[in-house]
Design an enzyme around this catalytic site. Structure first.
Site: not given
Ligand code: NDP
Ligand code: 8X3
Length: 258
Positions: A15, A39, A157
């Site tokens: 979050a 984290r 990934y």
């Molecule tokens: P961000 O990097 O903005 O957010 C990722 C979040 O995950 C951060 O809040 C981070 O918080 C948290 N996180 C990472 N590792 C851990 C951990 N070990 N424990 C707890 N929290 C963790 O990326 P997105 O918002 O884009 O990503 C959110 C989700 O959406 C992911 O699962 C990603 O794979 C997925 N996704 C993203 C897409 C994109 O194009 N952006 C597309 C499709 C899916 P912190 O570092 O504070 O721990």
């Molecule tokens: C994140 C979207 O296409 O970069 O899951 O893998 S992509």
């Protein structure tokens, strides 16, 4: 018609930024009570303060989802008023690198597998028994288009997100006969900190991912998640692919000349 989720307790992992933070903001409007986990304490606190100013009931939990024991303890140790989690948004996740399978760093693999698969499982295992016992609940797993299509350099990934898809399917099967719902959402390109994390903080490389096209925002994804959460109890939106209009597959993105 949407069903109210006011006063329901929602746990959002990841979050502190991107889609997770956007979910928190979107859910704040519904009157839900929010447990924000990640984290990094600072962005969590800043978001909590912002939402509390709007009158939202918020609890922050600094948590690394890769630590099985810590996850179990964090959930078991929630204050009593926060124990009965109604909604779990398994969103924490990341990508590390864009390297060939035969060249990539083992540490990048460990981090992705431990976070995206094992971390999601640990949180699910800690939270869902309570939902089953209470006879209500909804789990949202954030997968990716990468779980449906594999692209060069992304195989690990992509494999983790294919696993999320399988885990969502399996959880829905295992919960049959209970009122607990499961939603798997697979977004395409969303502009968040995702690419910055993938490319180790290289801002130019991260920006290039979205160059000339209009990606989704975290808010777009949150909007659809809130839609799924606010359907009547007999309706389970199980599987969603959410793409930018400018994207048709992992290989097809329309980009305007700039
Ligand atoms: P961000 O990097 O903005 O957010 C990722 C979040 O995950 C951060 O809040 C981070 O918080 C948290 N996180 C990472 N590792 C851990 C951990 N070990 N424990 C707890 N929290 C963790 O990326 P997105 O918002 O884009 O990503 C959110 C989700 O959406 C992911 O699962 C990603 O794979 C997925 N996704 C993203 C897409 C994109 O194009 N952006 C597309 C499709 C899916 P912190 O570092 O504070 O721990
Ligand atoms: C994140 C979207 O296409 O970069 O899951 O893998 S992509």
């Amino acid at each position: 018609m949407p069903v109210s989720i006011a006063d329901q307790i929602v746990l959002i992992t990841g979050a502190s930024s991107g889609i997770g933070a956007a979910c928190a903001r979107a859910l704040a409007v519904t009157g839900a009570r929010l447990i924000l986990a990640a984290r990094r304490a600072e962005p969590l606190q800043a978001l909590a303060k912002e939402l509390e100013r709007q009158g939202v009931d918020v609890l922050t939990v600094v948590l690394d989802v890769r630590q099985a024991e810590a996850v179990g303890e964090a959930i078991a140790g929630l204050p009593e008023a926060w124990q009965a989690i109604d909604i779990l948004i398994n969103n924490a996740g990341l990508s590390r690198g864009l390297d060939k399978q035969y060249e990539a760093l083992l540490d990048d693999w460990e981090t992705m597998i431990d976070t995206n698969i094992k971390g999601l499982l640990y949180v699910t295992r800690a939270v869902v028994p309570g939902m089953v016992a209470r006879g209500r609940g909804h789990v949202v797993n954030v997968g990716s288009i990468a779980g449906r299509q594999t692209y060069p350099g992304g195989s690990v990934y992509c494999a983790t997100k294919a696993a999320v898809r399988s885990l969502s399917e399996g959880l829905k099967l295992d919960l049959l006969g209970t009122p607990v719902r499961v939603t798997n959402i697979d977004p395409g390109l969303v502009e968040t900190e995702f690419s910055l994390v993938r490319f180790g903080g290289d801002g130019d490389r991260a920006q290039a991912v979205y160059q000339g096209m209009t990606p989704l925002t975290g808010d777009d994804v949150a909007d659809v998640i809130v839609f799924a959460l606010t359907r009547p109890p007999h309706v389970n939106i199980s599987d969603l692919l959410l793409l930018p209009t400018d994207q048709s597959s992992v290989f097809h993105t329309y980009r305007r000349a700039e």
